[in-house]
Design an enzyme around this catalytic site. Structure first.
Site, PDB file in Angstrom:
ATOM      1  N   GLY A  91       0.834  -1.197   0.000  1.00 11.26           N
ATOM      2  CA  GLY A  91       0.000   0.000   0.000  1.00 11.26           C
ATOM      3  C   GLY A  91       0.869   1.247   0.000  1.00 11.26           C
ATOM      4  O   GLY A  91       2.067   1.200  -0.288  1.00 11.26           O
TER       5      GLY A  91
ATOM      6  N   CYS B 158       1.734   5.863  13.785  1.00  9.65           N
ATOM      7  CA  CYS B 158       2.118   7.179  13.269  1.00  9.65           C
ATOM      8  C   CYS B 158       1.861   8.247  14.325  1.00  9.65           C
ATOM      9  O   CYS B 158       2.660   9.175  14.502  1.00  9.65           O
ATOM     10  CB  CYS B 158       1.385   7.484  11.972  1.00  9.65           C
ATOM     11  SG  CYS B 158      -0.420   7.391  12.087  1.00  9.65           S
TER      12      CYS B 158
ATOM     13  N   ASN C 118       1.300  11.270   8.124  1.00 11.20           N
ATOM     14  CA  ASN C 118       1.237  10.058   8.946  1.00 11.20           C
ATOM     15  C   ASN C 118       2.134   8.965   8.371  1.00 11.20           C
ATOM     16  O   ASN C 118       2.800   8.235   9.122  1.00 11.20           O
ATOM     17  CB  ASN C 118      -0.213   9.557   9.048  1.00 11.20           C
ATOM     18  CG  ASN C 118      -0.865   9.339   7.688  1.00 11.20           C
ATOM     19  OD1 ASN C 118      -0.763  10.163   6.784  1.00 11.20           O
ATOM     20  ND2 ASN C 118      -1.563   8.219   7.539  1.00 11.20           N
TER      21      ASN C 118
END
Length: 291
Positions: A15, A127, A267
């Site tokens: 991803g 994050c 993030n």
């Protein structure tokens, strides 16, 4: 020191998180991206990784265990991570967990980054953890926290499927890390996914109720730690910091500066930049030990 070959690194997950990791590895001086492993051959991320020059596989952890890998970055999901560690625990590799699975040694570069030199199983917390732990570490050095509240806001476009599925784990793991660091009797973490347009940058708001606050040393410490984080995540800023009696409030914004990430994906930037930095630190210590 003689030249030594780069360590072979693998990324599990294709991803946004995994592909940005792969890109960072192609620019590392101590590691090379040897493999990006996903679960579906049709994943666009695997095709992109291949164009970047990385070997790819849709066999997930099975592809990693037989590829002669030294460092593994797990950018999949919290539910899958325990099986990944079980498959790699006896292999002598460094496993860097970017999922909020809460396993491994919890680390943040400016807080306890030295632990990355010896541990083989690192947890990057989350994050949000990477954004607020540097600030909270400095706060605990200048007062005694009693209550800590953290609210993180991420743009919807920066929250992929794994992020959304792991929201409960994100909150639990970040909350645990906050309590463990600050020793506060109460800690609360909340996570917001914003659909606003234009997409907002990643933000973390911290509220601390504390006693024995040393205002001026604390303000100076916050400025110093923000500078330290910017050495590896240049878009990190403490946009506001106030002390009102026993109440401390801070707002952290993280703007992505990587050429592959949109500005709102701070993030992704903060956790990936920290993960690669700590893996490089481990690699450097490992090379020294073998001399």
């Amino acid at each position: 020191m003689p030249n030594r070959p780069q360590l072979r690194a693998a990324v599990i997950g294709a991803g946004m998180l995994g592909i940005d990791l792969a890109d960072r590895l192609t620019r590392s001086t101590t590691m090379t991206c040897a493999l990006v492993a996903g679960r579906r051959t049709s994943t666009a991320g695997l095709r992109l990784a291949a164009r970047m020059g990385c070997a790819t596989s849709a066999d997930g952890i099975d592809a990693v265990t037989g590829a002669g890998i030294d460092v593994v970055f797990d950018a999949s999901n919290a539910a899958a991570h325990p099986a990944h560690w079980a498959a790699l625990a006896s292999a002598g590799v460094l496993l860097v967990d970017l999922t909020p699975s809460s396993s491994g040694t919890m680390v943040a570069p400016t807080v306890n980054g030295v632990r990355a030199e010896s541990s083989r199983h690192l947890s990057m917390v989350s994050c949000g953890g990477q954004a607020v732990l540097p600030v909270l570490d400095m706060v605990t050095q200048h007062c005694t926290p009693e209550y800590v509240e953290v609210v993180t806001t991420v743009a919807s476009a920066s929250a992929g499927r794994a992020t959304r599925l792991n929201l409960d784990e994100y909150i639990t793991t970040t909350q645990y890390a906050v309590r463990r660091l600050t020793r506060a009797s109460h800690a609360k973490v909340m996570a917001l996914i914003s659909p606003a347009l234009p997409a907002p940058v990643f933000r973390a708001q911290v509220t601390v109720l504390a006693s024995g606050i040393q205002p001026e040393p604390l303000r100076a410490g916050i400025a110093a730690v923000a500078d330290a984080v910017r050495t590896f995540a240049p878009g990190y800023t403490v946009t506001s910091f106030t002390i009102d009696g026993q109440l401390i409030k801070a707002t952290v914004n993280v703007t992505a500066r990587s050429h592959r990430l949109p500005a709102h994906a701070g993030n992704v930037e903060i956790i990936n930049a920290a993960a690669v930095l700590l893996a490089e630190r481990h690699a450097a210590a490992r090379k020294v030990e073998t001399l």
